[in-house]
Design a protein around this motif. Sequence first.
Motif, short mmCIF file in Angstrom:
data_model
loop_
_atom_site.label_atom_id
_atom_site.label_comp_id
_atom_site.label_asym_id
_atom_site.label_seq_id
_atom_site.Cartn_x
_atom_site.Cartn_y
_atom_site.Cartn_z
N ALA A 209 -2.55 -6.50 3.72
CA ALA A 209 -1.63 -5.47 4.21
C ALA A 209 -0.20 -6.01 3.65
N TYR A 211 2.44 -5.61 0.15
CA TYR A 211 2.75 -4.93 -1.05
C TYR A 211 4.17 -5.86 -1.47
N CYS A 232 0.91 2.40 1.00
CA CYS A 232 1.23 1.00 1.83
C CYS A 232 1.93 1.46 3.18
N ASN A 235 0.02 2.91 5.80
CA ASN A 235 -0.65 1.97 6.45
C ASN A 235 -0.06 0.67 7.04
N PHE A 237 1.78 -1.54 5.94
CA PHE A 237 1.79 -2.93 5.21
C PHE A 237 3.03 -3.54 5.53
N ASN A 252 0.08 -13.87 -1.98
CA ASN A 252 -0.94 -12.64 -2.05
C ASN A 252 -2.12 -13.36 -2.31
N GLY A 257 -3.19 -9.17 -0.93
CA GLY A 257 -2.14 -8.07 -1.09
C GLY A 257 -1.92 -7.55 -2.29
N LEU A 320 -7.02 -3.16 -3.42
CA LEU A 320 -5.40 -2.52 -3.40
C LEU A 320 -5.25 -2.14 -5.07
#
Length: 332
Positions: A209, A211, A232, A235, A237, A252, A257, A320
């Motif tokens: 979650a 970016y 993103c 949702n 992120f 990440n 991520g 992702l």
Amino acid sequence: HHDKLALPVGTTLDRFIMRKQEDFPYATGELSQLLRDIALAAKIVNREINRSGLIDIAGAYGNRNVQGEDQQKLDVIANIRFIRALRNGGEVCTIISEEDEDVIQTGNTQGKYVVAIDPLDGSSNIDVNVSIGTIFSIYRRVSPTGSEGNSQDFLQPGTHQVAAGYVIYGSSTMMVYTTGNGVNGFTYEPSLGEFFLSHPNILTPKTGAVYSVNEGSSESFSQGVTEFVAYCKDNSFSARYIGSLVADFHRNLLKGGIYIYPPTAKAPNGKLRLMYECNPLAFIVEQAGGKASNGRQRTMEIEPRDMHERCPLFIGSPELVDKAEELLAKEH
Ligand code: AHG
Ligand code: MN
Ligand code: MN
Ligand code: MN
């Protein structure tokens, strides 16, 4: 033969390299020595970074590199330290570096390995005390020993890497690398001058979650990238962008991520370089169960044409990267 006992956390990098070499009965130890040479240079660069505010090595060097970037003093210092360690180690015949326009021949014509290196990643962060890194990629030469490495040797696709890794000079200094059998992370203890296994067998979460993209360039994002960034946000992120690829990638990798450097008006092929930024991190992330592509093609399958060529990068949790590729595929 040693049972497959997972090495205990706390073993040193040197012991780990030696023990892992035993898994390759035919290995002659040259790659092990090469990894040790890189770790030594990392210790030296780490010390220079930690004192860069105190001795006159902060700030710009006064040169521009082949990338058209103002070289920072630490860019140049790190470049010198890694090239010297690789030359003195004797295992490397040829080096390509972000900081050198031309290929570097070490003189070790018997050396079996070629190294591509970003000696200091995140240079814009050096003087403001934000995490920076080193990224390296190792290939076996394909031309016969006894001569200098040629473009067959230093323009191999990422699938031919025998090892890849990075150093992150952050709240602690870590070395993370793979030789094609998983990813392991080592944390540096300066008072002992040793790296200790702290993150055995790193696996990246299937999704996440977070970016990471420079949204300052969003005006020139393609439709697919724009839609992915919107996905993103829809949702909920978190946006995390440090401006040091190694630092964003490392966070990440551990937490899940995606990091994106897409084509922009200023960088039509993205800013990141295939040979010493995208390919090494692509090898690592795939070994940790993640994915890396240029938006359409698996990064490691890109056939290099120039040692400093750039490519867009979508890298991180596989679900992702898949989502981003799906939205890009719909672009007309
Ligand atoms: P380098 O300092 O080795 O040239 O790499 C910098 C890269 C990467 O580390 C970072 O994520 C990216 O440049 C930041 O670029 P923008 O400032 O264009 O976002
Ligand atoms: Mn640079
Ligand atoms: Mn870089
Ligand atoms: Mn760099």
